[in-house]
Design an enzyme around this catalytic site. Structure first.
Site, short mmCIF file in Angstrom:
data_model
loop_
_atom_site.label_atom_id
_atom_site.label_comp_id
_atom_site.label_asym_id
_atom_site.label_seq_id
_atom_site.Cartn_x
_atom_site.Cartn_y
_atom_site.Cartn_z
N TYR A 141 -16.42 94.57 -92.58
CA TYR A 141 -15.39 94.40 -91.55
C TYR A 141 -15.39 92.95 -91.05
O TYR A 141 -14.36 92.26 -91.07
CB TYR A 141 -15.63 95.39 -90.40
CG TYR A 141 -14.84 95.08 -89.17
CD1 TYR A 141 -13.45 94.99 -89.23
CD2 TYR A 141 -15.47 94.86 -87.94
CE1 TYR A 141 -12.71 94.67 -88.09
CE2 TYR A 141 -14.74 94.56 -86.81
CZ TYR A 141 -13.37 94.46 -86.89
OH TYR A 141 -12.65 94.14 -85.76
N PHE A 208 -27.51 105.50 -81.52
CA PHE A 208 -27.85 105.04 -82.86
C PHE A 208 -28.97 104.00 -82.82
O PHE A 208 -28.73 102.81 -82.87
CB PHE A 208 -26.62 104.45 -83.56
CG PHE A 208 -25.53 105.46 -83.82
CD1 PHE A 208 -25.81 106.79 -84.07
CD2 PHE A 208 -24.20 105.06 -83.80
CE1 PHE A 208 -24.81 107.71 -84.31
CE2 PHE A 208 -23.18 105.98 -84.04
CZ PHE A 208 -23.48 107.30 -84.29
#
Ligand code: UDP
Length: 328
Positions: A141, A208
């Site tokens: 990205y 996470f």
């Protein structure tokens, strides 16, 4: 003359369209509705459904409308998916921008404000991050956004298309009206996911990784309110209209909040306990991303209004409480 907003049905693009129309601007929206929602497009904008990779389509829009400048939000933007599907990111982001710049060049449009990202920096060597710091993306990205910036640099030299690239940190919050806000499907961003717990849409939020080199082990990000971000786009357009040179600016609040701090702030704002659980790290995530936005403040005279994380989360909460299922 109109402003063309590519990706005007998406989260950030739709907020830009609302603001431009509130200011009396004529706005043309191009969006393929891949992730955007037609219900998020302001009713006074002229909407063309289509893909920026389609040069004929873009030429039709430029021929039919009197467009003076472009604000370009149309891109894939998820770090995690870009790791497993890099080619679709290069296709939509890099090839899409190539076609857009080709169409702009063919139609003699000379100004573009571009949505870039903190992900171009990768794992920073020092924080806050400056625009002059090394760019070394840790995911496709960020790599595609960097390639798009570089493409614009050379197109400026060759064809005189001036650009402002705005490197966003973590965008959050919603339009003051509460009509539009962040509603992705599936949702992957932290603040809307955290708010799904008090809404009863999700039992718990996953953190996470809690083994990063940060104060509480969870990743630190710089959260910026979407309307402050849009204000910077308008200032960037003005900057280009005055004939200034192409340039790149960071946009963030300059303050970092960990994933755990975001969960605690959301508990304060919603008045509810938010269940969470530690999960493995997400691929491609740098530990800390915090911006220096001094350059945008000095050169664009940008002044963010939402500097308190509680206000940013409150504004997101106002939208989510009234749009439990997004725009559906
Ligand atoms: N994150 C998390 N749980 C989630 C979603 C995100 O712990 O369910 C973390 C993610 O790893 C990152 C931070 O929250 O450290 C912000 O992620 P987000 O996807 O919102 O934005 P990004 O930083 O990827 O642009």
């Amino acid at each position: 003359m109109s402003v063309l907003v590519c990706g005007g049905a998406g989260y950030i693009g739709s907020h830009c369209v609302y603001k431009l129309i509130e200011l009396g601007q004529k706005v043309v929206v191009v969006d393929n509705l891949q992730t955007g929602n037609s219900k998020a497009i302001h009713k006074d904008a002229i909407f063309y459904k289509g893909d920026i990779r389609d040069l004929d389509f873009l030429n039709k829009v430029f021929t039919e409308q009197e467009i003076d400048s472009v604000i370009h939000f149309a891109a894939n933007s998820l770090v995690g998916i870009s790791m497993s599907e890099p080619l679709s990111y290069f296709d939509n982001n890099v090839y899409g921008t190539e076609m857009l710049l080709r169409a702009m060049s063919q139609n003699d449009i000379k100004k573009i404000v571009f949505s870039s990202t903190a992900a171009v920096y990768g794992e920073p060597k020092s924080v806050p991050i400056l625009e002059t710091d090394e760019t070394n993306p840790t995911n496709p990205y960020g790599e595609t956004k960097l390639a798009m910036e570089k493409m614009m640099k050379w197109v400026d030299i060759a064809h005189g298309i001036k650009f402002v690239s705005l490197r966003y940190f973590n965008v959050a919050g919603a339009h003051e009206s509460g009509y539009i806000g962040e509603a992705h499907s599936p949702e992957t961003h932290l603040i809307p996911l955290v708010l799904e717990v008090p809404l009863g849409k999700r039992e718990k939020v996953l953190i996470f990784g809690d083994d990063y080199e940060t104060k509480d082990g969870t990743c630190i990000r710089d959260y910026i309110h979407v309307m402050d971000l849009i204000e910077a786009h308008l200032l960037a357009l003005e900057y280009l209209e005055k004939g200034n040179k192409s340039d790149i600016f960071n946009l963030g609040n300059g303050m970092g909040f960990s994933v755990k701090e975001i969960i605690h702030a959301s508990e304060r704002v919603t008045g509810q306990k938010i269940k969470n659980e530690i999960a493995p790290r997400r691929l491609g995530d740098p530990a800390i991303l915090v911006a220096s936005s001094e350059k945008a403040k000095n050169i664009l005279s940008w002044r963010p209004k939402y500097t308190d994380i509680n206000d940013i989360i409150s504004s997101a909460w106002k939208f989510h409480k009234t749009h439990e299922n997004g725009f559906n």
